[in-house]
Every structure is written in structure tokens, then in C-alpha cells.
Scaffold this motif. Sequence first.
Motif, PDB file in Angstrom:
ATOM      1  N   GLY A 239       0.846  -1.193   0.000  1.00 18.98           N
ATOM      2  CA  GLY A 239       0.000   0.000   0.000  1.00 18.98           C
ATOM      3  C   GLY A 239       0.878   1.238   0.000  1.00 18.98           C
ATOM      4  N   ARG A 240       0.425   2.277  -0.681  1.00 13.88           N
ATOM      5  CA  ARG A 240       1.190   3.528  -0.647  1.00 13.88           C
ATOM      6  C   ARG A 240       1.223   4.037   0.787  1.00 13.88           C
ATOM      7  NH1 ARG A 240      -0.198   8.027  -2.959  1.00 13.88           N
ATOM      8  NH2 ARG A 240      -2.185   7.445  -3.892  1.00 13.88           N
ATOM      9  N   GLU A 241       2.416   4.440   1.201  1.00 18.20           N
ATOM     10  CA  GLU A 241       2.617   4.793   2.610  1.00 18.20           C
ATOM     11  C   GLU A 241       1.627   5.855   3.092  1.00 18.20           C
ATOM     12  OE1 GLU A 241       6.683   5.734   3.415  1.00 18.20           O
ATOM     13  OE2 GLU A 241       6.329   5.932   5.584  1.00 18.20           O
ATOM     14  N   ALA A 242       1.401   6.867   2.248  1.00 21.44           N
ATOM     15  CA  ALA A 242       0.526   7.968   2.659  1.00 21.44           C
ATOM     16  C   ALA A 242      -0.892   7.465   2.938  1.00 21.44           C
ATOM     17  CB  ALA A 242       0.488   9.034   1.569  1.00 21.44           C
ATOM     18  N   LEU A 243      -1.312   6.427   2.207  1.00 22.24           N
ATOM     19  CA  LEU A 243      -2.656   5.878   2.432  1.00 22.24           C
ATOM     20  C   LEU A 243      -2.671   4.980   3.658  1.00 22.24           C
ATOM     21  CD1 LEU A 243      -3.723   5.011  -1.229  1.00 22.24           C
ATOM     22  CD2 LEU A 243      -4.536   6.898   0.187  1.00 22.24           C
ATOM     23  N   LEU A 244      -1.690   4.085   3.741  1.00 20.75           N
ATOM     24  CA  LEU A 244      -1.637   3.169   4.894  1.00 20.75           C
ATOM     25  C   LEU A 244      -1.609   3.970   6.192  1.00 20.75           C
ATOM     26  CD1 LEU A 244       0.954   0.443   3.719  1.00 20.75           C
ATOM     27  CD2 LEU A 244      -1.534   0.212   3.831  1.00 20.75           C
ATOM     28  N   ASP A 245      -0.871   5.081   6.148  1.00 24.34           N
ATOM     29  CA  ASP A 245      -0.744   5.948   7.325  1.00 24.34           C
ATOM     30  C   ASP A 245      -2.089   6.453   7.833  1.00 24.34           C
ATOM     31  OD1 ASP A 245       1.440   6.503   8.763  1.00 24.34           O
ATOM     32  OD2 ASP A 245       2.272   7.986   7.367  1.00 24.34           O
ATOM     33  N   GLN A 246      -2.990   6.708   6.889  1.00 25.41           N
ATOM     34  CA  GLN A 246      -4.294   7.288   7.289  1.00 25.41           C
ATOM     35  C   GLN A 246      -5.333   6.234   7.643  1.00 25.41           C
ATOM     36  OE1 GLN A 246      -5.578  10.620   4.585  1.00 25.41           O
ATOM     37  NE2 GLN A 246      -3.820   9.878   3.440  1.00 25.41           N
ATOM     38  N   MET A 247      -4.980   4.948   7.429  1.00 23.40           N
ATOM     39  CA  MET A 247      -5.975   3.895   7.662  1.00 23.40           C
ATOM     40  C   MET A 247      -5.893   3.383   9.100  1.00 23.40           C
ATOM     41  SD  MET A 247      -5.351   2.101   3.965  1.00 23.40           S
ATOM     42  CE  MET A 247      -5.619   0.420   4.459  1.00 23.40           C
ATOM     43  N   PRO A 248      -7.049   3.053   9.693  1.00 16.59           N
ATOM     44  CA  PRO A 248      -7.018   2.505  11.046  1.00 16.59           C
ATOM     45  C   PRO A 248      -6.550   1.051  11.023  1.00 16.59           C
ATOM     46  CG  PRO A 248      -9.255   2.484  10.201  1.00 16.59           C
ATOM     47  CD  PRO A 248      -8.413   3.143   9.148  1.00 16.59           C
ATOM     48  N   PRO A 249      -6.153   0.491  12.183  1.00 20.37           N
ATOM     49  CA  PRO A 249      -5.751  -0.915  12.208  1.00 20.37           C
ATOM     50  C   PRO A 249      -6.886  -1.803  11.721  1.00 20.37           C
ATOM     51  CG  PRO A 249      -5.278   0.147  14.297  1.00 20.37           C
ATOM     52  CD  PRO A 249      -6.076   1.121  13.502  1.00 20.37           C
ATOM     53  N   TYR A 250      -6.496  -2.969  11.243  1.00 23.01           N
ATOM     54  CA  TYR A 250      -7.458  -3.952  10.728  1.00 23.01           C
ATOM     55  C   TYR A 250      -7.870  -4.898  11.850  1.00 23.01           C
ATOM     56  CZ  TYR A 250      -8.807  -8.106   7.969  1.00 23.01           C
ATOM     57  OH  TYR A 250      -9.443  -9.192   7.433  1.00 23.01           O
ATOM     58  N   GLN A 251      -6.883  -5.345  12.628  1.00 20.28           N
ATOM     59  CA  GLN A 251      -7.155  -6.206  13.783  1.00 20.28           C
ATOM     60  C   GLN A 251      -6.342  -5.679  14.966  1.00 20.28           C
ATOM     61  OE1 GLN A 251      -5.892 -10.082  12.344  1.00 20.28           O
ATOM     62  NE2 GLN A 251      -7.991 -10.606  11.810  1.00 20.28           N
ATOM     63  N   GLY A 252      -6.824  -5.967  16.169  1.00 18.87           N
ATOM     64  CA  GLY A 252      -6.096  -5.528  17.359  1.00 18.87           C
ATOM     65  C   GLY A 252      -5.412  -6.694  18.039  1.00 18.87           C
ATOM     66  N   GLY A 253      -4.352  -6.400  18.764  1.00 21.24           N
ATOM     67  CA  GLY A 253      -3.659  -7.459  19.504  1.00 21.24           C
ATOM     68  C   GLY A 253      -2.216  -7.073  19.741  1.00 21.24           C
ATOM     69  N   GLY A 254      -1.398  -8.076  20.002  1.00 20.62           N
ATOM     70  CA  GLY A 254       0.032  -7.834  20.181  1.00 20.62           C
ATOM     71  C   GLY A 254       0.631  -7.364  18.867  1.00 20.62           C
ATOM     72  N   GLU A 255       1.867  -6.895  18.905  1.00 18.38           N
ATOM     73  CA  GLU A 255       2.642  -6.476  17.716  1.00 18.38           C
ATOM     74  C   GLU A 255       2.205  -5.154  17.097  1.00 18.38           C
ATOM     75  OE1 GLU A 255       5.721  -9.026  17.219  1.00 18.38           O
ATOM     76  OE2 GLU A 255       5.129  -8.085  15.345  1.00 18.38           O
ATOM     77  N   MET A 256       0.887  -4.875  17.104  1.00 17.86           N
ATOM     78  CA  MET A 256       0.431  -3.702  16.349  1.00 17.86           C
ATOM     79  C   MET A 256       0.313  -2.450  17.222  1.00 17.86           C
ATOM     80  SD  MET A 256      -2.851  -3.430  17.538  1.00 17.86           S
ATOM     81  CE  MET A 256      -3.780  -2.430  16.388  1.00 17.86           C
ATOM     82  N   ILE A 257       0.671  -2.582  18.477  1.00 21.69           N
ATOM     83  CA  ILE A 257       0.480  -1.449  19.390  1.00 21.69           C
ATOM     84  C   ILE A 257       1.794  -0.727  19.700  1.00 21.69           C
ATOM     85  CG2 ILE A 257      -1.596  -2.287  20.538  1.00 21.69           C
ATOM     86  CD1 ILE A 257       1.704  -2.746  22.277  1.00 21.69           C
ATOM     87  N   SER A 258       1.654   0.505  20.142  1.00 25.74           N
ATOM     88  CA  SER A 258       2.805   1.207  20.688  1.00 25.74           C
ATOM     89  C   SER A 258       2.714   1.105  22.213  1.00 25.74           C
ATOM     90  CB  SER A 258       2.756   2.652  20.205  1.00 25.74           C
ATOM     91  OG  SER A 258       3.756   3.386  20.781  1.00 25.74           O
ATOM     92  N   HIS A 259       1.577   1.552  22.786  1.00 28.87           N
ATOM     93  CA  HIS A 259       1.324   1.406  24.231  1.00 28.87           C
ATOM     94  C   HIS A 259      -0.134   1.059  24.455  1.00 28.87           C
ATOM     95  CE1 HIS A 259       5.226   2.680  25.530  1.00 28.87           C
ATOM     96  NE2 HIS A 259       5.163   3.674  24.662  1.00 28.87           N
ATOM     97  N   VAL A 260      -0.381   0.225  25.458  1.00 29.89           N
ATOM     98  CA  VAL A 260      -1.758  -0.156  25.777  1.00 29.89           C
ATOM     99  C   VAL A 260      -2.084   0.277  27.191  1.00 29.89           C
ATOM    100  CG1 VAL A 260      -3.360  -2.087  26.088  1.00 29.89           C
ATOM    101  CG2 VAL A 260      -1.689  -2.153  24.238  1.00 29.89           C
ATOM    102  N   SER A 261      -3.196   0.954  27.369  1.00 31.37           N
ATOM    103  CA  SER A 261      -3.713   1.205  28.717  1.00 31.37           C
ATOM    104  C   SER A 261      -5.225   1.229  28.609  1.00 31.37           C
ATOM    105  CB  SER A 261      -3.192   2.531  29.274  1.00 31.37           C
ATOM    106  OG  SER A 261      -3.973   3.587  28.779  1.00 31.37           O
ATOM    107  N   PHE A 262      -5.891   1.116  29.746  1.00 29.76           N
ATOM    108  CA  PHE A 262      -7.349   1.149  29.710  1.00 29.76           C
ATOM    109  C   PHE A 262      -7.865   2.558  29.428  1.00 29.76           C
ATOM    110  CE2 PHE A 262      -6.631  -2.909  31.876  1.00 29.76           C
ATOM    111  CZ  PHE A 262      -7.319  -3.707  30.975  1.00 29.76           C
ATOM    112  N   ALA A 263      -6.983   3.519  29.542  1.00 30.75           N
ATOM    113  CA  ALA A 263      -7.384   4.890  29.208  1.00 30.75           C
ATOM    114  C   ALA A 263      -7.318   5.115  27.699  1.00 30.75           C
ATOM    115  CB  ALA A 263      -6.471   5.876  29.921  1.00 30.75           C
ATOM    116  N   GLY A 264      -6.537   4.307  27.017  1.00 33.24           N
ATOM    117  CA  GLY A 264      -6.416   4.488  25.559  1.00 33.24           C
ATOM    118  C   GLY A 264      -5.138   3.844  25.061  1.00 33.24           C
ATOM    119  N   THR A 265      -5.238   3.284  23.860  1.00 34.52           N
ATOM    120  CA  THR A 265      -4.098   2.553  23.303  1.00 34.52           C
ATOM    121  C   THR A 265      -3.579   3.280  22.077  1.00 34.52           C
ATOM    122  OG1 THR A 265      -4.754   0.422  24.203  1.00 34.52           O
ATOM    123  CG2 THR A 265      -3.597   0.359  22.105  1.00 34.52           C
TER     124      THR A 265
END
Length: 406
Positions: A239-265
Motif C-alpha cells: 500500500g502507498r505509505e501515505a494511504l496506509l498511514d491514514q488507515m485505522p488498524p485492521y485487527q487488534g492485539g500484540g505487535e500492532m500497538i505502541s502502548h496499551v492502557s485502559f485509558a487508551g491505546t
Amino acid sequence: MNPTELDHLRTDFPILSSQVYGKPLIYLDNAATTQKPRSVVEAISTSYLTTNANVHRGVHHLSQAATELHEKARVDVARFIGAANEREIVFTRGTTESINLIASAYGEVFLKAGDEVVVSEMEHHSNIVPWQLLQQKKGIELKVIPVTDDGRLDLEAYKNLLSERTRVVSVAYMSNVLGTINPVRDMAAAAHDCGAVFVVDAAQSVPHLPTDVEALGCDFLAFSAHKMYGPTGVGVLYGREALLDQMPPYQGGGEMISHVSFAGTTFDRLPYKFEAGTPNFIGSVGLSAAIDYMERIGMDQIASHEARLTRYALERLGAIEGLTVYGRAPERGAVVSFNVGQIHHLDIGTLLDRLGIAVRTGHHCAEPLMRRFGVEGMVRASFGLYNTTSEIDALAEGIERVRRMF
Ligand code: PMP
């Protein structure tokens, strides 16, 4: 490729010297999946035996070795398809998941009720159903480019379908049924002219033709490793980087996060944002070995060998009485689909199998296209870099034998 080179190359694929029902295997089902050369299988087994550890999160030596191999595979894929950088390469389970990812994540942000997505009548179900799911979810409209009698896309109709409501155009580079190679570069330019993004289903083209995403001018491109001499369970979304950048994640879980908290990930950078869970880091190494194998032969060599096989097959099969070939586009790849008189496609496939010849029968996951040609199914012979003209002779003789039985 001369006959000696071809004979030598075939020894890289041990399965090709096996027998079925006491007959030498003639494998003509490459569009479904290709056989694997020894180097790919060895890369996979070596990874399991010497560098197996989960990637990206270990400080220990093995984890770092596995991570290096996995990330090298990403660089190899980027080079192989001419991507600007490896952030544009997302590993998925295959073409199907790649297209679902686009429909879901791009659709989430960029599409709303009344927007139009254009696909074609020759698409694989993998490039139809994800858009239909989006249709149900968002109320988008699906427009369909018709197919001509000789198996090309009706480009006049395509131009007429495009409008300011078109947000996405998604078509196969090469049809898995007709073999037609679609003029995706011109089609992408037309899509861009009306502000739409252009998605290429490259499942059938990447194994057969050199791929250059920049030259094609596409925004997304999807393919599967298992159809290009690599392992099952791994594929790619470019995918073109500029587009991928604007797209939300497809699935959630390990690997795809920067930081996880119950206040917001917060989510990781590209491409990891789209790679939830432990990735198929053994599969990616296998894919890298498959790319290496194809590059050593040369994509131009592969393309010209397969063009010769296809010409020969069309000539040989075309001479069989009562045989109808579907798709006569001048630009075509190594797939020939046909029926013979009133003989059921399943009967032809089953009887050819008894002769050791593996072909595919049925709707080939393209039911709208079957309907277009007024048939329930077809027999499909599809070729890979290791097939020979004598295998096509055997196919033609096999079909003649079947024909005489009815
Ligand atoms: N698109 C096309 C044109 C195909 O030929 C295929 C596989 N037959 C797919 C998509 C789906 O590929 P996969 O099953 O590997 O996800």
C-alpha cells in the motif's frame, strides 16, 4: 529456457518426479497453488531448526536472528515489486486477507453511503465478497465492468462507470480463469483522474510477470506466496505509505500497538500497525527464498517460457474437436480454461486425473464469470515455470481419450 535447463530446473521440485496411479505426475494446477522448490522447503526447515524464536520482542540472540530474517524478507518483497520502501509491505495470510484489509480499513475511513466501488465481472470471489461486506456495512454501491465475448474487460464500459462517486477501483491484473492480462496501468490512470484509488489483485500476475508497483501506478496490490513457489499462509499487501498511514488498524492485539492502557491505546508505526499477533515469520522466510528462486531464473525468462507454453497449449487444445477455450485476449498469461462438448467438466477432470494429469474443474471461485459464459464450470489447465510442451501434448492426448469415451 532450453530443454536441458528445464530438465535441470525440474529436479529442484522433487514432487514433479512422483507418480500417481502408476503414471508420472503432470501438474497443471499452478493457478491454484504451485509446487515448491527444494530451496524454499530448506529455508523453512532451516528456520525451524536453527533460528526459531518469536520476532520483534526478544532481546535474546535467537529472537534477533529470527527478526532479521523476517525483516530481510520484507526488504526482498519491496525490491521484488518495486515498492518505495519496506514500510509499504504488510505481511498478511494471503491475497484474500490483503483485500479484506483494504476493504475494511480503507473503507472505514474513506467510504460512505452512496460512494461507488468498481470491480469487474472476471474477479475472483476474494475481490468481490469483501466489497459486498462493505456494501452491507456502509451502503456503498458496487459497479461491475462487463467482460467481452473474447474475455477482455470492456474498457468503454469502464470509462462510463467512472464518476466523481467512484472511490475505489479493484481489478485482477491477470484472470485466474481466462488468463487475460488487464491493462491495469491505463485503468489506474483513469481511476486517479476521477479521484479514486486503484487496487490490483496480483495473485495470478506476480508468479508470471515482472511487477513494478510504481510503473503500474497502483495504490494497493495484493498477492499470495503459495502461488509463487512459496509457502501457504503468507501473503502481501502493498500500500502507498501515505494511504496506509491514514488507515485505522485492521485487527487488534500484540505487535500492532505502541502502548496499551485502559485509558487508551496507541498504535505502532507502519507496517506493524496492520500486523496484529505473532506474524508468520517462518512463512516470510520461505517467501524470501521463493523470490530468490524466481529472481535467479529471471522474471523475463519465466514470462517468455510460459508465453511459449500458453501459445502451444492454445494451438494443441484448439485443434481438438468440440473443445471451447474461454478467453481469447491477445494479452494473456499461462491459464487455459475450456469445456469439451457436453461432457461435464468434473468428468474430464476425474478422467484426466487417472492419467496422472492434475487440472482444476468447477467455477474457479469466479461464479459471476461462469454465468457470463453461460456455464456451470470449466476445466482449467494452468502452467508454471517447470511445465513442458510434452506435458501439454499429454494433456491434449488425455482430452482426446476422454472425448472418445463419451
Ligand atoms: N485472486 C485471484 C485472481 C486468485 O486467483 C486467487 C486464488 N485462486 C485469489 C485471489 C485468492 O488467493 P488466496 O486464496 O491465496 O488468498
